[in-house]
Design a protein around this motif. Structure first.
Motif, PDB file in Angstrom:
ATOM      1  N   VAL A 103       0.848  -1.187   0.000  1.00 16.51           N
ATOM      2  CA  VAL A 103       0.000   0.000   0.000  1.00 16.51           C
ATOM      3  C   VAL A 103       0.885   1.240   0.000  1.00 16.51           C
ATOM      4  O   VAL A 103       1.908   1.286   0.681  1.00 16.51           O
ATOM      5  CB  VAL A 103      -0.953   0.045   1.212  1.00 16.51           C
ATOM      6  N   ASP A 104       0.510   2.222  -0.794  1.00 14.28           N
ATOM      7  CA  ASP A 104       1.142   3.531  -0.707  1.00 14.28           C
ATOM      8  C   ASP A 104       0.073   4.550  -0.334  1.00 14.28           C
ATOM      9  O   ASP A 104      -1.072   4.201  -0.040  1.00 14.28           O
ATOM     10  CB  ASP A 104       1.886   3.892  -1.987  1.00 14.28           C
ATOM     11  N   GLU A 105       0.442   5.823  -0.354  1.00 17.02           N
ATOM     12  CA  GLU A 105      -0.455   6.865   0.137  1.00 17.02           C
ATOM     13  C   GLU A 105      -1.688   7.055  -0.727  1.00 17.02           C
ATOM     14  O   GLU A 105      -2.651   7.718  -0.297  1.00 17.02           O
ATOM     15  CB  GLU A 105       0.318   8.184   0.260  1.00 17.02           C
ATOM     16  N   SER A 106      -1.705   6.484  -1.916  1.00 21.72           N
ATOM     17  CA  SER A 106      -2.880   6.596  -2.784  1.00 21.72           C
ATOM     18  C   SER A 106      -3.933   5.530  -2.465  1.00 21.72           C
ATOM     19  O   SER A 106      -5.048   5.579  -3.008  1.00 21.72           O
ATOM     20  CB  SER A 106      -2.470   6.468  -4.251  1.00 21.72           C
ATOM     21  N   ALA A 107      -3.620   4.567  -1.609  1.00 23.59           N
ATOM     22  CA  ALA A 107      -4.553   3.487  -1.292  1.00 23.59           C
ATOM     23  C   ALA A 107      -5.755   4.034  -0.532  1.00 23.59           C
ATOM     24  O   ALA A 107      -5.644   5.005   0.227  1.00 23.59           O
ATOM     25  CB  ALA A 107      -3.856   2.413  -0.459  1.00 23.59           C
ATOM     26  N   PRO A 108      -6.926   3.429  -0.705  1.00 23.87           N
ATOM     27  CA  PRO A 108      -8.114   3.914   0.006  1.00 23.87           C
ATOM     28  C   PRO A 108      -8.018   3.676   1.505  1.00 23.87           C
ATOM     29  O   PRO A 108      -7.339   2.746   1.969  1.00 23.87           O
ATOM     30  CB  PRO A 108      -9.249   3.088  -0.609  1.00 23.87           C
ATOM     31  N   VAL A 109      -8.689   4.532   2.255  1.00 21.16           N
ATOM     32  CA  VAL A 109      -8.794   4.364   3.701  1.00 21.16           C
ATOM     33  C   VAL A 109      -9.912   3.366   3.972  1.00 21.16           C
ATOM     34  O   VAL A 109     -11.063   3.595   3.613  1.00 21.16           O
ATOM     35  CB  VAL A 109      -9.076   5.713   4.386  1.00 21.16           C
ATOM     36  N   ASN A 110      -9.537   2.259   4.591  1.00 22.46           N
ATOM     37  CA  ASN A 110     -10.497   1.174   4.787  1.00 22.46           C
ATOM     38  C   ASN A 110     -10.233   0.456   6.098  1.00 22.46           C
ATOM     39  O   ASN A 110     -10.422  -0.750   6.211  1.00 22.46           O
ATOM     40  CB  ASN A 110     -10.421   0.193   3.606  1.00 22.46           C
ATOM     41  N   GLY A 111      -9.761   1.204   7.106  1.00 22.48           N
ATOM     42  CA  GLY A 111      -9.395   0.593   8.374  1.00 22.48           C
ATOM     43  C   GLY A 111     -10.594   0.146   9.184  1.00 22.48           C
ATOM     44  O   GLY A 111     -11.723   0.587   8.979  1.00 22.48           O
ATOM     45  N   ARG A 112     -10.316  -0.731  10.154  1.00 21.37           N
ATOM     46  CA  ARG A 112     -11.393  -1.289  10.975  1.00 21.37           C
ATOM     47  C   ARG A 112     -11.904  -0.298  12.014  1.00 21.37           C
ATOM     48  O   ARG A 112     -12.984  -0.488  12.563  1.00 21.37           O
ATOM     49  CB  ARG A 112     -10.896  -2.550  11.696  1.00 21.37           C
ATOM     50  N   ARG A 113     -11.140   0.764  12.298  1.00 21.47           N
ATOM     51  CA  ARG A 113     -11.549   1.717  13.329  1.00 21.47           C
ATOM     52  C   ARG A 113     -12.021   3.017  12.688  1.00 21.47           C
ATOM     53  O   ARG A 113     -11.208   3.817  12.204  1.00 21.47           O
ATOM     54  CB  ARG A 113     -10.389   1.995  14.276  1.00 21.47           C
ATOM     55  N   PRO A 114     -13.313   3.293  12.697  1.00 23.77           N
ATOM     56  CA  PRO A 114     -13.819   4.537  12.100  1.00 23.77           C
ATOM     57  C   PRO A 114     -13.231   5.788  12.740  1.00 23.77           C
ATOM     58  O   PRO A 114     -13.022   6.788  12.040  1.00 23.77           O
ATOM     59  CB  PRO A 114     -15.331   4.446  12.339  1.00 23.77           C
ATOM     60  N   ASP A 115     -12.953   5.755  14.060  1.00 23.22           N
ATOM     61  CA  ASP A 115     -12.411   6.950  14.701  1.00 23.22           C
ATOM     62  C   ASP A 115     -11.008   7.256  14.195  1.00 23.22           C
ATOM     63  O   ASP A 115     -10.652   8.429  13.986  1.00 23.22           O
ATOM     64  CB  ASP A 115     -12.424   6.812  16.220  1.00 23.22           C
ATOM     65  N   ARG A 116     -10.206   6.226  13.956  1.00 21.91           N
ATOM     66  CA  ARG A 116      -8.860   6.433  13.424  1.00 21.91           C
ATOM     67  C   ARG A 116      -8.923   6.971  11.992  1.00 21.91           C
ATOM     68  O   ARG A 116      -8.186   7.895  11.622  1.00 21.91           O
ATOM     69  CB  ARG A 116      -8.082   5.123  13.468  1.00 21.91           C
ATOM     70  N   ASN A 117      -9.809   6.417  11.181  1.00 23.67           N
ATOM     71  CA  ASN A 117      -9.968   6.893   9.805  1.00 23.67           C
ATOM     72  C   ASN A 117     -10.418   8.356   9.790  1.00 23.67           C
ATOM     73  O   ASN A 117      -9.918   9.168   9.006  1.00 23.67           O
ATOM     74  CB  ASN A 117     -11.005   6.044   9.060  1.00 23.67           C
ATOM     75  N   ALA A 118     -11.369   8.687  10.665  1.00 26.72           N
ATOM     76  CA  ALA A 118     -11.906  10.049  10.698  1.00 26.72           C
ATOM     77  C   ALA A 118     -10.868  11.054  11.176  1.00 26.72           C
ATOM     78  O   ALA A 118     -10.765  12.165  10.652  1.00 26.72           O
ATOM     79  CB  ALA A 118     -13.143  10.090  11.598  1.00 26.72           C
ATOM     80  N   ALA A 119     -10.071  10.672  12.190  1.00 22.99           N
ATOM     81  CA  ALA A 119      -9.039  11.573  12.687  1.00 22.99           C
ATOM     82  C   ALA A 119      -7.988  11.849  11.614  1.00 22.99           C
ATOM     83  O   ALA A 119      -7.552  12.997  11.431  1.00 22.99           O
ATOM     84  CB  ALA A 119      -8.379  10.985  13.929  1.00 22.99           C
ATOM     85  N   ASP A 120      -7.587  10.807  10.901  1.00 24.95           N
ATOM     86  CA  ASP A 120      -6.626  10.958   9.817  1.00 24.95           C
ATOM     87  C   ASP A 120      -7.144  11.972   8.789  1.00 24.95           C
ATOM     88  O   ASP A 120      -6.422  12.900   8.379  1.00 24.95           O
ATOM     89  CB  ASP A 120      -6.394   9.597   9.165  1.00 24.95           C
ATOM     90  N   ALA A 121      -8.398  11.852   8.409  1.00 22.38           N
ATOM     91  CA  ALA A 121      -8.984  12.762   7.411  1.00 22.38           C
ATOM     92  C   ALA A 121      -9.118  14.177   7.956  1.00 22.38           C
ATOM     93  O   ALA A 121      -8.859  15.160   7.248  1.00 22.38           O
ATOM     94  CB  ALA A 121     -10.341  12.236   6.961  1.00 22.38           C
ATOM     95  N   ALA A 122      -9.519  14.300   9.220  1.00 16.99           N
ATOM     96  CA  ALA A 122      -9.729  15.625   9.801  1.00 16.99           C
ATOM     97  C   ALA A 122      -8.425  16.399   9.939  1.00 16.99           C
ATOM     98  O   ALA A 122      -8.374  17.609   9.667  1.00 16.99           O
ATOM     99  CB  ALA A 122     -10.409  15.489  11.160  1.00 16.99           C
ATOM    100  N   TRP A 123      -7.364  15.725  10.350  1.00 14.65           N
ATOM    101  CA  TRP A 123      -6.075  16.402  10.442  1.00 14.65           C
ATOM    102  C   TRP A 123      -5.566  16.813   9.060  1.00 14.65           C
ATOM    103  O   TRP A 123      -5.039  17.908   8.880  1.00 14.65           O
ATOM    104  CB  TRP A 123      -5.045  15.511  11.143  1.00 14.65           C
TER     105      TRP A 123
END
Length: 263
Positions: A103-123
């Motif tokens: 995976v590189d930085e172009s890969a989709p965000v598909n993690g098991r933890r919605p809070d981690r995915n959301a924090a990554d996007a918000a920052w």
């Protein structure tokens, strides 16, 4: 004077702080209780004053209870702060399980933890000068497979084909420092050789002259839920973007060099 404010003075943040102070930086940070010379998270007057003076701002605080505590309390102030560099330590867990694929930085965000995915996007969306660093398993002095072997807590798990990436804590600090002169954006920081966790256990046992732990199934190993979750995902993390755009390369390109420096 270059001034770094770090939210969350934990293991990785303290290694970075030591590197920066050795270069003449003024580094401050928050902890839950304000121990030592840190600022207590929630001491709004002190935190807001530090934000006004900081030239660089970094958050190493992971989401908890479904939300990001730093963004919740200080996100607006960070967005408006006069700093010229901001950063966030995220996780390669946002990629989810890729069955061992790269995976590189172009890969989709598909993690098991919605809070981690959301924090990554918000920052990433908070400021135009934001650097988000996605990190795999972190190890280094006092926090490596060598310590778990000595303590009798190392396991070999019978999961053929299970692959993980990892990063030595000093290489995280090096990547962050390299980004001070690089463009804003999203960066994976990982070493050059993803491999099965059992290889680390076997290498570490050879280094220490210790007996190999038995090969066990996940069920028989009696792992904690957090440790068991570690084996629920399988991926290789590519680091070419950080090398290309930041001029960074890991000082410890594989676990062999990294463990030798982790004693």
């Amino acid at each position: 004077m270059r001034q770094m404010l770090i939210f969350g003075m934990g293991y990785t943040a303290n290694h970075l702080a030591d590197r920066l102070r050795a270069r003449g930086w003024d580094v401050g940070g928050t902890t839950r209780d304000g121990r030592g010379d840190s600022i207590a998270f929630g001491d709004d007057g002190a935190v807001l004053a530090a934000l006004r003076n900081a030239t660089h701002i970094l958050s190493s605080v992971p989401p908890a209870a479904g939300t990001d505590p730093v963004l919740d309390r200080y996100g607006e102030a960070i967005a408006l702060a006069p700093a010229t560099w901001t950063g966030y330590l995220s996780s390669t867990g946002v990629y989810g399980d890729t069955a061992g694929a790269w995976v590189d930085e172009s890969a989709p965000v598909n993690g098991r933890r919605p809070d981690r995915n959301a924090a990554d996007a918000a920052w990433r969306a908070l400021r135009g000068d934001m650097r988000v660093f996605r990190l795999p398993g972190i190890y280094g002095p006092g926090r490596s497979i060598l310590d778990r072997i000595r303590e009798g807590r190392a396991h070999r798990i019978d999961l053929p084909g299970q692959i993980f990436s990892r990063i030595h804590v000093d290489d995280i600090a090096g990547g962050i420092i390299a980004s001070f002169r690089g463009p804003a954006g999203l960066y994976n920081l990982a070493d050059n050789e993803p491999c099965h966790q059992n290889r680390l256990v076997e290498w570490g046992c050879a280094m220490l002259g210790a007996a190999l732990p038995p090969l066990q199934s996940l069920d028989d190993a009696g792992l904690s839920p957090a440790a068991r979750a570690f084996y629920a995902e399988n991926r290789r993390v590519a680091n070419a973007k950080a090398k290309r755009l930041l001029g960074w390369s890991p000082r410890y390109p594989t676990f062999r060099e990294g463990l030798a420096a982790s004693g």
